[in-house]
Design a protein around this motif. Sequence first.
Motif, PDB file in Angstrom:
ATOM      1  N   ARG A 121       0.856  -1.196   0.000  1.00 33.07           N
ATOM      2  CA  ARG A 121       0.000   0.000   0.000  1.00 33.07           C
ATOM      3  C   ARG A 121       0.887   1.240   0.000  1.00 33.07           C
ATOM      4  O   ARG A 121       1.982   1.254   0.561  1.00 33.07           O
ATOM      5  CB  ARG A 121      -0.891   0.012   1.243  1.00 33.07           C
ATOM      6  N   PHE A 122       0.378   2.308  -0.627  1.00 37.29           N
ATOM      7  CA  PHE A 122       1.145   3.542  -0.727  1.00 37.29           C
ATOM      8  C   PHE A 122       0.199   4.721  -0.574  1.00 37.29           C
ATOM      9  O   PHE A 122      -0.852   4.765  -1.225  1.00 37.29           O
ATOM     10  CB  PHE A 122       1.847   3.613  -2.087  1.00 37.29           C
ATOM     11  N   ARG A 123       0.571   5.639   0.284  1.00 35.20           N
ATOM     12  CA  ARG A 123      -0.256   6.841   0.463  1.00 35.20           C
ATOM     13  C   ARG A 123       0.129   7.865  -0.602  1.00 35.20           C
ATOM     14  O   ARG A 123       1.188   8.496  -0.535  1.00 35.20           O
ATOM     15  CB  ARG A 123      -0.081   7.422   1.858  1.00 35.20           C
ATOM     16  N   ASP A 124      -0.723   8.013  -1.581  1.00 35.28           N
ATOM     17  CA  ASP A 124      -0.497   8.936  -2.682  1.00 35.28           C
ATOM     18  C   ASP A 124      -1.006  10.314  -2.277  1.00 35.28           C
ATOM     19  O   ASP A 124      -2.207  10.505  -2.075  1.00 35.28           O
ATOM     20  CB  ASP A 124      -1.235   8.423  -3.924  1.00 35.28           C
ATOM     21  N   GLN A 125      -0.094  11.264  -2.157  1.00 35.27           N
ATOM     22  CA  GLN A 125      -0.478  12.605  -1.732  1.00 35.27           C
ATOM     23  C   GLN A 125      -1.441  13.268  -2.712  1.00 35.27           C
ATOM     24  O   GLN A 125      -2.224  14.138  -2.330  1.00 35.27           O
ATOM     25  CB  GLN A 125       0.783  13.482  -1.580  1.00 35.27           C
ATOM     26  N   ASN A 126      -1.395  12.837  -3.969  1.00 36.19           N
ATOM     27  CA  ASN A 126      -2.302  13.414  -4.961  1.00 36.19           C
ATOM     28  C   ASN A 126      -3.704  12.818  -4.884  1.00 36.19           C
ATOM     29  O   ASN A 126      -4.653  13.388  -5.409  1.00 36.19           O
ATOM     30  CB  ASN A 126      -1.737  13.195  -6.364  1.00 36.19           C
ATOM     31  N   ARG A 127      -3.833  11.646  -4.249  1.00 32.40           N
ATOM     32  CA  ARG A 127      -5.132  10.972  -4.105  1.00 32.40           C
ATOM     33  C   ARG A 127      -5.230  10.403  -2.689  1.00 32.40           C
ATOM     34  O   ARG A 127      -5.259   9.181  -2.490  1.00 32.40           O
ATOM     35  CB  ARG A 127      -5.276   9.859  -5.138  1.00 32.40           C
TER      36      ARG A 127
END
Length: 204
Positions: free
Chosen positions: A179-185
């Motif tokens: 999992r990755f926290r996408d700052q754009n989404r």
Amino acid sequence: MSLMHRVGWRRSVVVLAVTVLLVVVVIQLLSDEPEIALVIGEPYEAMRQRSTAAIDPAIPGHVSFNIPKSDARLRFIDPQYGFVTPPARFFTVIYNKDIINSVRMSPQIEPLLLDDTLKIVLELQEQWRNAGWTPIKVDYFPSFADTPQWRAQLRDVNKGGKTYWHAGNQYQVMLIVNRFRDQNRPTEERYLITLALATPWTNP
């Protein structure tokens, strides 16, 4: 044929010609997608001359890495164990004294939704399986699958997934999904894939 009909006919021909031209251009762009074409253990310069993606030369006598100057896919050109990845933005080619010894990359342009992530990893696994690669350490690191259990595991930020594959005693790949926290989404579940390729570094 009236003047109006002749003008309309000519306009239709022009529109058709432009449409055909656009289709040809799109096909050419897709077929000419930049790629790094290599095999582990070959001279770095051979990879540079063969590849269609630009990449800097090696520093003679050094251990280092270079990154393609554009998004590029990996084409692993071993005649038996070859495979191709989707385009990657993170892509490193590591070399030791002018010889390629490993690749580390993320075969995607941006963090992906889970469905798209699974599509990529399952397609890569299918390529490996068809080319004679075999999964190893499956009791601890089973191959990815599109199952409720795997989806739940990948959604767990503390777990993710990892699998290892061997190509005889010549090559090894490691495939990781997290999992990755996408700052754009920030409200979406997004995922990163990591692929490492080298000569075997673990036992089967």
